[in-house]
Design an enzyme around this catalytic site. Structure first.
Site, PDB file in Angstrom:
ATOM      1  N   ASP A 138       0.816  -1.219   0.000  1.00 55.52           N
ATOM      2  CA  ASP A 138       0.000   0.000   0.000  1.00 55.52           C
ATOM      3  C   ASP A 138       0.846   1.264   0.000  1.00 55.52           C
ATOM      4  O   ASP A 138       0.464   2.294   0.562  1.00 55.52           O
ATOM      5  CB  ASP A 138      -0.965   0.014   1.216  1.00 55.52           C
ATOM      6  CG  ASP A 138      -1.716  -1.285   1.356  1.00 55.52           C
ATOM      7  OD1 ASP A 138      -2.284  -1.728   0.352  1.00 55.52           O
ATOM      8  OD2 ASP A 138      -1.705  -1.876   2.440  1.00 55.52           O
TER       9      ASP A 138
ATOM     10  N   GLY B  43      -4.606  -4.545  -4.008  1.00 52.26           N
ATOM     11  CA  GLY B  43      -5.548  -3.583  -4.555  1.00 52.26           C
ATOM     12  C   GLY B  43      -4.785  -2.363  -5.023  1.00 52.26           C
ATOM     13  O   GLY B  43      -3.993  -1.803  -4.266  1.00 52.26           O
ATOM     14  N   HIS B  44      -4.957  -2.019  -6.291  1.00 46.80           N
ATOM     15  CA  HIS B  44      -4.349  -0.796  -6.803  1.00 46.80           C
ATOM     16  C   HIS B  44      -5.455   0.222  -6.992  1.00 46.80           C
ATOM     17  O   HIS B  44      -6.468  -0.087  -7.595  1.00 46.80           O
ATOM     18  CB  HIS B  44      -3.725  -1.024  -8.195  1.00 46.80           C
ATOM     19  CG  HIS B  44      -2.507  -1.877  -8.168  1.00 46.80           C
ATOM     20  ND1 HIS B  44      -1.321  -1.457  -7.643  1.00 46.80           N
ATOM     21  CD2 HIS B  44      -2.294  -3.113  -8.623  1.00 46.80           C
ATOM     22  CE1 HIS B  44      -0.428  -2.405  -7.773  1.00 46.80           C
ATOM     23  NE2 HIS B  44      -0.992  -3.435  -8.355  1.00 46.80           N
TER      24      HIS B  44
ATOM     25  N   LYS C 151       2.141   2.104  -5.248  1.00 49.99           N
ATOM     26  CA  LYS C 151       2.851   1.642  -6.459  1.00 49.99           C
ATOM     27  C   LYS C 151       2.059   1.961  -7.718  1.00 49.99           C
ATOM     28  O   LYS C 151       2.627   2.180  -8.782  1.00 49.99           O
ATOM     29  CB  LYS C 151       3.131   0.141  -6.364  1.00 49.99           C
ATOM     30  CG  LYS C 151       4.065  -0.212  -5.210  1.00 49.99           C
ATOM     31  CD  LYS C 151       4.291  -1.697  -5.088  1.00 49.99           C
ATOM     32  CE  LYS C 151       3.088  -2.472  -4.618  1.00 49.99           C
ATOM     33  NZ  LYS C 151       2.698  -2.237  -3.208  1.00 49.99           N
TER      34      LYS C 151
ATOM     35  N   GLN D  94       1.895  -6.023  -2.930  1.00 51.32           N
ATOM     36  CA  GLN D  94       2.337  -6.018  -1.513  1.00 51.32           C
ATOM     37  C   GLN D  94       3.690  -5.296  -1.377  1.00 51.32           C
ATOM     38  O   GLN D  94       3.973  -4.414  -2.158  1.00 51.32           O
ATOM     39  CB  GLN D  94       2.417  -7.450  -0.961  1.00 51.32           C
ATOM     40  CG  GLN D  94       1.055  -8.128  -0.803  1.00 51.32           C
ATOM     41  CD  GLN D  94       0.613  -8.871  -2.039  1.00 51.32           C
ATOM     42  OE1 GLN D  94       1.390  -9.548  -2.673  1.00 51.32           O
ATOM     43  NE2 GLN D  94      -0.643  -8.754  -2.387  1.00 51.32           N
TER      44      GLN D  94
HETATM   45  P1  IMP Z   1      -2.474 -12.948   2.171  1.00 58.00           P
HETATM   46  O1  IMP Z   1      -1.581 -12.346   1.128  1.00 58.00           O
HETATM   47  O2  IMP Z   1      -3.942 -12.737   1.906  1.00 58.00           O
HETATM   48  O3  IMP Z   1      -2.135 -14.389   2.433  1.00 58.00           O
HETATM   49  O4  IMP Z   1      -2.194 -12.179   3.549  1.00 58.00           O
HETATM   50  C1  IMP Z   1      -0.939 -12.260   4.209  1.00 58.00           C
HETATM   51  C2  IMP Z   1      -0.562 -10.920   4.813  1.00 58.00           C
HETATM   52  O5  IMP Z   1      -0.311  -9.994   3.776  1.00 58.00           O
HETATM   53  C3  IMP Z   1      -1.643 -10.283   5.685  1.00 58.00           C
HETATM   54  O6  IMP Z   1      -1.009  -9.539   6.705  1.00 58.00           O
HETATM   55  C4  IMP Z   1      -2.333  -9.318   4.715  1.00 58.00           C
HETATM   56  O7  IMP Z   1      -2.972  -8.258   5.395  1.00 58.00           O
HETATM   57  C5  IMP Z   1      -1.147  -8.839   3.926  1.00 58.00           C
HETATM   58  N1  IMP Z   1      -1.484  -8.354   2.580  1.00 58.00           N
HETATM   59  C6  IMP Z   1      -1.787  -9.078   1.494  1.00 58.00           C
HETATM   60  N2  IMP Z   1      -2.005  -8.282   0.437  1.00 58.00           N
HETATM   61  C7  IMP Z   1      -1.800  -7.023   0.865  1.00 58.00           C
HETATM   62  C8  IMP Z   1      -1.829  -5.746   0.208  1.00 58.00           C
HETATM   63  O8  IMP Z   1      -2.072  -5.606  -0.994  1.00 58.00           O
HETATM   64  N3  IMP Z   1      -1.554  -4.673   0.998  1.00 58.00           N
HETATM   65  C9  IMP Z   1      -1.238  -4.787   2.315  1.00 58.00           C
HETATM   66  N4  IMP Z   1      -1.209  -5.959   2.960  1.00 58.00           N
HETATM   67  C10 IMP Z   1      -1.469  -7.058   2.228  1.00 58.00           C
END
Ligand code: IMP
Length: 434
Positions: free
Chosen positions: A13, A40-41, A16, A223
């Site tokens: 977040d 999410g973008h 990007k 991420q």
């Molecule tokens: P997962 O990717 O859904 O397995 O989640 C694993 C960890 O990554 C958790 O702490 C999520 O909140 C975090 N996470 C996954 N995608 C994002 C993102 O796009 N932005 C911020 N945190 C993310």
């Protein structure tokens, strides 16, 4: 034209999408290399706001070929909905290409992700519950379904007949949930395949051909570094490699084909989900930043945890990504604060630590050592050069550059593309001959 990797230097977040947006004119292709619809973008184009989870943000530019690389895990239902949404808003989506080798997030992955999190209770990772972890686990376990399998009725039947009973057993016996019907699942998956058939391709071949033509390519990570499976605060991480190296394995290039790595960071830190966050702010200052910065998860709507910028993982992120320049986002959100803190080291069990201890247990004991910077008054959204920034804001950026150890080339002072300061040129390596 360079091959550029855009990577998040914090917990995701970082903005990007805006970096991609700024560079879009210079490139012919944008490649997503990892993650799935956990990301999410948000792209602001004039009055229009687009929220994308899977399709690379480059899709909004008619000259760009958006590619979902082999390193991404694809939930076909999300992809189909996203393509439909974009088409409905007048965006041509026939250019979107998806790797035939990308793994499919199946409905049992989503069910297992949620079930595992519920079972972990207080120790939950705080995943987005999109099935990301279980899909990557099955890839490593070699029982995954790849996008190309959706085009092969006999092969798909063979695989699912073998896999589904085991998944159903775990869902029913371990988690007390309903299982899935084999025939229904085969029909659904083949339906996805038919719908997505025109988009499936050998994306590595497309990427290599574009590089051979000398075209600019942007490799877009989802991420951030601190959520990296190998380099993040394990186990509170995602299941793929957002670091720049992930662009190689997940995008179809070799390390020497990368000409620059643009690290994106915010002027403060946020984190969604569980896990240690040494600089987390629990008081009103943090809530103010969260409100002004609209810090809510794009995918889950969860409020993001907010903290001061942490230069300890920043140094680490610059190193493991071989960052060549930095884009600093959301500087405007700090306007009006009397004082701004930056963590420059930790104290862990009485020792001063400057190299990021990614181990979650050690991080949980880390006490930040702060440097304090004076804040500034008034809005800075109109600034288009460093000279137009209040002296304290310019000094804060200088200090962050010093801490990062690489040039901060772009500074964002608002969501719009135009609300950006071009502070320095980006160092870009000359492409190797041949
Ligand atoms: P997962 O990717 O859904 O397995 O989640 C694993 C960890 O990554 C958790 O702490 C999520 O909140 C975090 N996470 C996954 N995608 C994002 C993102 O796009 N932005 C911020 N945190 C993310």
């Amino acid at each position: 034209m360079p091959a550029s990797v855009i990577v998040g230097l914090q917990w995701g977040d970082e903005g990007k999408g805006k970096a991609t947006d700024l560079l879009a004119e210079q490139v012919a292709m944008v490649v997503r290399y990892q993650g799935g619809d956990n990301a999410g973008h948000t792209i602001v184009l004039g009055d229009a706001v687009f929220k994308l989870q899977l399709v690379p943000s480059g899709v909004l530019y008619p000259h760009i070929r958006p590619v979902i690389g082999n390193g991404v895990v694809v939930n076909p239902a999300t992809l189909i909905a996203e393509l439909g949404m974009l088409a409905g808003r007048g965006i041509a989506v026939d250019r979107v290409r998806v790797s035939r080798h990308a793994h499919v997030i199946m409905p049992y992955h989503v069910a297992l992700d949620g079930a595992m999190e519920a079972r972990l209770a207080g120790a939950a990772v705080g995943t987005t519950r999109r099935g990301i972890g279980p899909a990557y686990a099955d890839r490593a376990w070699r029982i995954g379904i790849r996008m190309e399998d959706l085009l092969d009725p006999a092969g798909l039947r063979r695989r699912l007949t073998r896999i589904l009973p085991d998944k159903n057993t775990v869902l029913r016996r371990t988690h007390g949930l309903d299982g899935f019907d084999l025939e229904e699942m085969i029909a659904t998956a083949l339906g996805w395949g038919e719908r997505l058939r025109p988009h499936l391709a050998d994306t590595t071949a497309l990427v290599q051909a574009a590089l051979a033509r000398g075209e600019g390519i942007l490799f877009e990570g989802a991420q951030g570094t601190l959520l990296d499976l190998d380099h993040g605060s394990y186990p509170y991480v995602t299941s793929s490699n957002p670091v720049a190296g992930g662009a190689c394995t997940g995008g179809g290039i070799g390390p020497l084909q990368v000409d620059e790595v643009i690290g994106v960071m915010k002027a403060y830190a946020t984190r969604v989900g569980s896990g240690p966050f040494p600089t987390e702010l629990h008081e009103a200052v943090g809530r103010g930043i969260a409100e002004r910065g609209r810090e809510f998860g794009v995918v889950t709507g969860r409020p993001r945890r907010v903290g001061w910028l942490d230069a300890v993982p920043l140094r680490y992120a610059v190193a493991v990504n071989s960052v060549s320049s930095v884009m600093l986002n959301k500087l405007d959100i700090l306007s009006g604060l009397e004082e701004i803190l930056v963590c420059v080291a930790y104290e862990v069990d009485g020792d001063r630590v400057e190299w990021w201890p990614s181990d979650a247990d050690v991080l949980a004991r880390a006490v930040p050592v702060y440097e304090r910077f004076p804040g500034w008054e008034g809005s800075i959204g109109g600034a288009r050069s460093v000279a137009e920034l209040p002296a304290a804001a310019a000094a804060y950026v200088d200090a962050l550059e010093e801490l990062a150890g690489v040039p901060i080339s772009l500074v964002s002072v608002g969501a719009e593309r135009t609300e950006t300061i071009h502070r320095r040129d980006r160092p870009v390596r000359a492409r190797l001959a041949g």
